[in-house]
Design a protein around this motif. Structure first.
Motif, PDB file in Angstrom:
ATOM      1  N   ALA A   1       1.128  -1.167  -0.181  1.00  0.00           N
ATOM      2  CA  ALA A   1      -0.099  -0.006   0.238  1.00  0.00           C
ATOM      3  C   ALA A   1       0.940   1.408   0.355  1.00  0.00           C
ATOM      4  CB  ALA A   1      -0.672  -0.031   0.875  1.00  0.00           C
ATOM      5  N   VAL A   2       1.957   1.200   0.826  1.00  0.00           N
ATOM      6  CA  VAL A   2       3.057   2.214   0.916  1.00  0.00           C
ATOM      7  C   VAL A   2       3.251   2.143  -0.542  1.00  0.00           C
ATOM      8  CG1 VAL A   2       4.957   3.153   1.107  1.00  0.00           C
ATOM      9  CG2 VAL A   2       3.042   1.992   3.427  1.00  0.00           C
ATOM     10  N   ARG A   3       3.613   1.269  -1.867  1.00  0.00           N
ATOM     11  CA  ARG A   3       4.484   1.478  -2.723  1.00  0.00           C
ATOM     12  C   ARG A   3       3.293   2.047  -3.409  1.00  0.00           C
ATOM     13  NH1 ARG A   3       9.155  -0.625  -3.425  1.00  0.00           N
ATOM     14  NH2 ARG A   3       8.786  -1.465  -6.213  1.00  0.00           N
ATOM     15  N   ASN A   4       2.373   2.467  -3.430  1.00  0.00           N
ATOM     16  CA  ASN A   4       1.380   2.626  -4.354  1.00  0.00           C
ATOM     17  C   ASN A   4       1.574   4.093  -4.374  1.00  0.00           C
ATOM     18  OD1 ASN A   4       0.770  -0.116  -5.445  1.00  0.00           O
ATOM     19  ND2 ASN A   4      -1.247   0.049  -4.244  1.00  0.00           N
TER      20      ASN A   4
ATOM     21  N   TYR B   1      15.036   0.989  -6.888  1.00  0.00           N
ATOM     22  CA  TYR B   1      15.137   2.093  -5.593  1.00  0.00           C
ATOM     23  C   TYR B   1      16.069   2.026  -4.638  1.00  0.00           C
ATOM     24  CZ  TYR B   1      16.624   7.662  -5.317  1.00  0.00           C
ATOM     25  OH  TYR B   1      16.557   8.423  -4.884  1.00  0.00           O
ATOM     26  N   LEU B   2      16.875   1.937  -4.395  1.00  0.00           N
ATOM     27  CA  LEU B   2      18.650   2.448  -3.339  1.00  0.00           C
ATOM     28  C   LEU B   2      19.029   2.967  -3.112  1.00  0.00           C
ATOM     29  CD1 LEU B   2      19.228  -2.227  -3.550  1.00  0.00           C
ATOM     30  CD2 LEU B   2      16.796  -0.736  -2.833  1.00  0.00           C
ATOM     31  N   ASP B   3      18.149   3.839  -3.271  1.00  0.00           N
ATOM     32  CA  ASP B   3      19.306   5.584  -2.804  1.00  0.00           C
ATOM     33  C   ASP B   3      18.822   6.647  -1.992  1.00  0.00           C
ATOM     34  OD1 ASP B   3      21.684   6.971  -3.686  1.00  0.00           O
ATOM     35  OD2 ASP B   3      21.212   7.963  -5.400  1.00  0.00           O
ATOM     36  N   SER B   4      17.785   6.207  -1.574  1.00  0.00           N
ATOM     37  CA  SER B   4      17.293   7.237  -0.332  1.00  0.00           C
ATOM     38  C   SER B   4      17.998   7.941   0.417  1.00  0.00           C
ATOM     39  CB  SER B   4      15.767   6.271  -0.039  1.00  0.00           C
ATOM     40  OG  SER B   4      15.286   6.211  -0.788  1.00  0.00           O
ATOM     41  N   SER B   5      18.669   7.654   0.664  1.00  0.00           N
ATOM     42  CA  SER B   5      20.078   7.717   1.667  1.00  0.00           C
ATOM     43  C   SER B   5      20.828   9.952   0.547  1.00  0.00           C
ATOM     44  CB  SER B   5      20.484   7.521   2.207  1.00  0.00           C
ATOM     45  OG  SER B   5      20.581   6.913   2.911  1.00  0.00           O
ATOM     46  N   ALA B   6      20.176   9.632  -0.453  1.00  0.00           N
ATOM     47  CA  ALA B   6      20.684  10.730  -1.118  1.00  0.00           C
ATOM     48  C   ALA B   6      19.666  11.558  -1.637  1.00  0.00           C
ATOM     49  CB  ALA B   6      21.411  10.740  -2.531  1.00  0.00           C
ATOM     50  N   THR B   7      18.323  10.818  -1.712  1.00  0.00           N
ATOM     51  CA  THR B   7      17.650  11.523  -2.151  1.00  0.00           C
ATOM     52  C   THR B   7      15.819  10.907  -2.365  1.00  0.00           C
ATOM     53  OG1 THR B   7      15.736  13.907  -2.929  1.00  0.00           O
ATOM     54  CG2 THR B   7      17.235  12.008  -4.360  1.00  0.00           C
ATOM     55  N   SER B   8      15.118  10.756  -1.407  1.00  0.00           N
ATOM     56  CA  SER B   8      13.369  10.014  -1.325  1.00  0.00           C
ATOM     57  C   SER B   8      12.907  10.270  -2.143  1.00  0.00           C
ATOM     58  CB  SER B   8      13.192   9.877   0.601  1.00  0.00           C
ATOM     59  OG  SER B   8      12.494  11.294   0.128  1.00  0.00           O
ATOM     60  N   GLN B   9      12.625   9.443  -3.050  1.00  0.00           N
ATOM     61  CA  GLN B   9      11.008   9.812  -3.720  1.00  0.00           C
ATOM     62  C   GLN B   9       9.535   9.937  -2.771  1.00  0.00           C
ATOM     63  OE1 GLN B   9      11.693   9.334  -6.612  1.00  0.00           O
ATOM     64  NE2 GLN B   9      13.522   7.935  -6.511  1.00  0.00           N
ATOM     65  N   LYS B  10       8.810  10.684  -3.917  1.00  0.00           N
ATOM     66  CA  LYS B  10       7.859  11.693  -3.258  1.00  0.00           C
ATOM     67  C   LYS B  10       6.661  11.088  -3.412  1.00  0.00           C
ATOM     68  CE  LYS B  10      11.798  14.099  -3.535  1.00  0.00           C
ATOM     69  NZ  LYS B  10      12.562  14.428  -2.006  1.00  0.00           N
ATOM     70  N   PRO B  11       5.557  11.192  -1.923  1.00  0.00           N
ATOM     71  CA  PRO B  11       4.565  10.313  -2.391  1.00  0.00           C
ATOM     72  C   PRO B  11       3.562  10.458  -2.694  1.00  0.00           C
ATOM     73  CG  PRO B  11       4.757  11.198  -0.017  1.00  0.00           C
ATOM     74  CD  PRO B  11       6.514  11.670  -0.969  1.00  0.00           C
ATOM     75  N   ARG B  12       1.922  10.634  -3.380  1.00  0.00           N
ATOM     76  CA  ARG B  12       1.547  11.495  -3.967  1.00  0.00           C
ATOM     77  C   ARG B  12       1.031  12.568  -3.369  1.00  0.00           C
ATOM     78  NH1 ARG B  12      -0.898   7.274  -5.268  1.00  0.00           N
ATOM     79  NH2 ARG B  12      -0.293   6.853  -7.447  1.00  0.00           N
ATOM     80  N   LYS B  13       0.688  12.711  -2.120  1.00  0.00           N
ATOM     81  CA  LYS B  13       0.424  13.230  -1.208  1.00  0.00           C
ATOM     82  C   LYS B  13       1.148  14.647  -0.794  1.00  0.00           C
ATOM     83  CE  LYS B  13      -1.198  14.401   4.119  1.00  0.00           C
ATOM     84  NZ  LYS B  13      -1.814  13.058   5.011  1.00  0.00           N
ATOM     85  N   VAL B  14       2.592  14.443  -0.953  1.00  0.00           N
ATOM     86  CA  VAL B  14       3.251  15.698  -1.508  1.00  0.00           C
ATOM     87  C   VAL B  14       2.991  16.114  -2.514  1.00  0.00           C
ATOM     88  CG1 VAL B  14       5.591  16.389  -1.279  1.00  0.00           C
ATOM     89  CG2 VAL B  14       4.795  14.377   0.547  1.00  0.00           C
ATOM     90  N   ILE B  15       3.252  15.488  -3.677  1.00  0.00           N
ATOM     91  CA  ILE B  15       3.401  16.270  -5.298  1.00  0.00           C
ATOM     92  C   ILE B  15       1.523  16.940  -4.837  1.00  0.00           C
ATOM     93  CG2 ILE B  15       3.220  15.093  -7.649  1.00  0.00           C
ATOM     94  CD1 ILE B  15       4.861  12.701  -7.095  1.00  0.00           C
TER      95      ILE B  15
ATOM     96  N   PHE C   1      17.512   1.959   1.995  1.00  0.00           N
ATOM     97  CA  PHE C   1      16.421   1.568   1.932  1.00  0.00           C
ATOM     98  C   PHE C   1      15.590   2.686   3.185  1.00  0.00           C
ATOM     99  CE2 PHE C   1      19.115  -2.076   3.104  1.00  0.00           C
ATOM    100  CZ  PHE C   1      19.027  -2.357   1.711  1.00  0.00           C
ATOM    101  N   TYR C   2      14.321   2.047   2.462  1.00  0.00           N
ATOM    102  CA  TYR C   2      12.851   3.328   3.075  1.00  0.00           C
ATOM    103  C   TYR C   2      12.106   2.428   3.201  1.00  0.00           C
ATOM    104  CZ  TYR C   2      11.635   8.047   4.518  1.00  0.00           C
ATOM    105  OH  TYR C   2      11.184   9.209   5.061  1.00  0.00           O
ATOM    106  N   LEU C   3      10.691   2.928   3.552  1.00  0.00           N
ATOM    107  CA  LEU C   3       9.904   2.806   3.782  1.00  0.00           C
ATOM    108  C   LEU C   3       9.309   1.749   2.671  1.00  0.00           C
ATOM    109  CD1 LEU C   3       6.600   5.762   4.289  1.00  0.00           C
ATOM    110  CD2 LEU C   3       8.874   5.483   3.033  1.00  0.00           C
ATOM    111  N   TYR C   4       9.359   2.121   1.622  1.00  0.00           N
ATOM    112  CA  TYR C   4       8.622   1.469   0.064  1.00  0.00           C
ATOM    113  C   TYR C   4       9.547   0.525  -0.407  1.00  0.00           C
ATOM    114  CZ  TYR C   4      11.723   5.242  -1.036  1.00  0.00           C
ATOM    115  OH  TYR C   4      12.991   6.750  -1.261  1.00  0.00           O
TER     116      TYR C   4
END
Length: 406
Positions: free
Chosen positions: A5-8, A24-38, A379-382
């Motif tokens: 559900a998080v990945r979605n 995507y295994l580079d979240s320490s550099a920058t994380s991806q953005k969820p739909r809510k933020v976009i 790694f991150y929550l997704y």
């Protein structure tokens, strides 16, 4: 935590790279953005784009309410005692530079000591180098144990009555080390020193309570915690910030301007000169809502399991060298035999797997490790265990491609 559900919620993850599903295994550099933020950023620019604090019209009032509402969300997120202690910056780098320039310039002199560690990101080394040169203070380094951890006994020996500042990251972006910053803060305060905590790699992944840590300053970035780029936070204890001079001067941060002298607004606005990062702050507020809805404890537990799973799986690969302690945050930094990390990352990218390769803005630490560069999977929550399996398969492919070095 329902990872599927998080990945979605992250549109960017549902694509192919070089003919393979993206890992995507580079979240320490920058994380991806969820739909809510976009969607929140889109809402701001479409619906109430306006400057803040200056206008009484409807759009300006809405923008101001959202901007200052985001500040209150940050305050609760880190448990600051007042919104006056929450300053919006361009990121962790700007936050640390602000403290080094303002607090350091006013309080350091020859004979004073600034204590940091060899594991620090360049953003928590260079500002202190520069202010030490300017003020005549001495830069000291706390020693590391062979696994990249810090002993409190060494902290006590390094921090002396001459120490004026301790600046330390809470989580290493290379080793994954989780430093005992609460205990180090206590040691610093016993010597009447102040402590700045670089929270760039901790705030996105674990609960932060600056009052419990007793941090004098705490810095972090929005883009590593599902928020936009170009926005960050400097927390500082009110008494310290009140005594500090701004480092940027101009509109927004002033109270009265005369021909030959000026006065500043109260906290936090005296440190936010010019038009602030309005959309970034609004987006960061949405990111905080998103993370809170999931729960920082759940995120930290998920990442801990991923890191342990990754180390177990990766150690089965011949020629694997993993750096850092056994107990760590959600990242694994490694080298594979004599394959250069850039070559390794290129092969993995061909398989749709994004990792970081290089010195990770930590050249002193690379020299301490006796390597020129490393690869890093963060790694991150997704992220999922299946993606780590893909990484291990990619490492096996790399071995086959560079078979002559094994």
């Amino acid at each position: 935590m329902d990872v599927k559900a998080v990945r979605n919620e992250f549109p960017i993850l549902h694509q192919e790279v070089n003919g393979h599903p993206l890992v995507y295994l580079d979240s320490s550099a920058t994380s991806q953005k969820p739909r809510k933020v976009i969607e929140k950023l889109d809402e701001y620019y479409r619906g109430y784009n306006s400057n803040v604090h200056r206008g009484v019209h409807t759009l300006g009032t809405k923008a101001t309410d959202e901007y200052e509402g985001a500040r209150e969300k940050v305050r609760r997120f880190i448990n600051a005692s007042s919104i006056q202690e929450v300053i919006f910056t361009r990121g962790t780098t700007t936050a640390i530079n602000t403290v080094a320039s303002s607090y350091g310039r006013a309080n350091f002199q020859p004979g004073d000591e600034i204590v940091i560690t060899p594991m620090e990101h360049h953003s928590n080394i260079i500002p202190w180098q520069q202010i030490a040169k300017e003020t005549g203070a001495t830069l000291k380094y706390m020693p590391l144990q062979p696994d990249g951890t810090i002993r409190l006994e060494d902290a006590k020996e390094t921090i002396t009555s001459n120490t004026k500042m301790v600046a330390i990251m809470q989580v290493s972006n290379v080793l994954g080390t989780i430093n005992p910053v609460k205990e180090i803060a206590r040691i610093a305060h016993e010597q009447n020193a102040v402590i700045l905590v670089d929270g760039a790699q901790s705030a996105p992944h674990m609960k932060i309570d600056v009052q419990d840590l007793d941090a004098d300053f705490f810095a972090f970035s929005g883009h590593k915690m599902c928020g936009p780029t170009g926005i960050g936070v400097l927390y500082g204890k009110k008494a310290l910030l009140n005594d500090m001079e701004p480092v940027e001067f101009g509109g927004e941060m002033i109270d009265f301007v005369n021909l030959y002298d000026s006065t500043w607004k109260e906290l936090p606005w005296k440190f936010e000169g010019g038009t602030p990062i309005i959309a970034g702050a609004v987006g960061l507020g949405a990111a905080i809502d998103f993370l809170n809805d999931i729960g920082l404890d759940q995120i930290q537990e998920h990442e801990h399991k991923l890191a342990q799973y990754a180390m177990d799986r990766m150690q089965t690969v011949e020629g694997m060298q993993i750096y850092g302690p056994e107990e760590r945050a959600g990242l694994v930094t490694f080298n594979l035999a004599d394959v250069h990390p850039h070559d390794l990352a290129t092969v993995l990218d061909a398989e749709g797997i994004a990792v970081r390769a290089g010195h990770h803005c930590a050249q002193p630490l690379m020299r301490w490790l006796d390597v020129s560069a490393t690869a890093r999977a963060s790694f991150y929550l997704y992220n999922t265990e299946e993606e780590i399996d893909r990484l291990v398969e990619g490492l096996q492919t790399t071995k086959e491609y560079f078979g002559d070095v094994f």
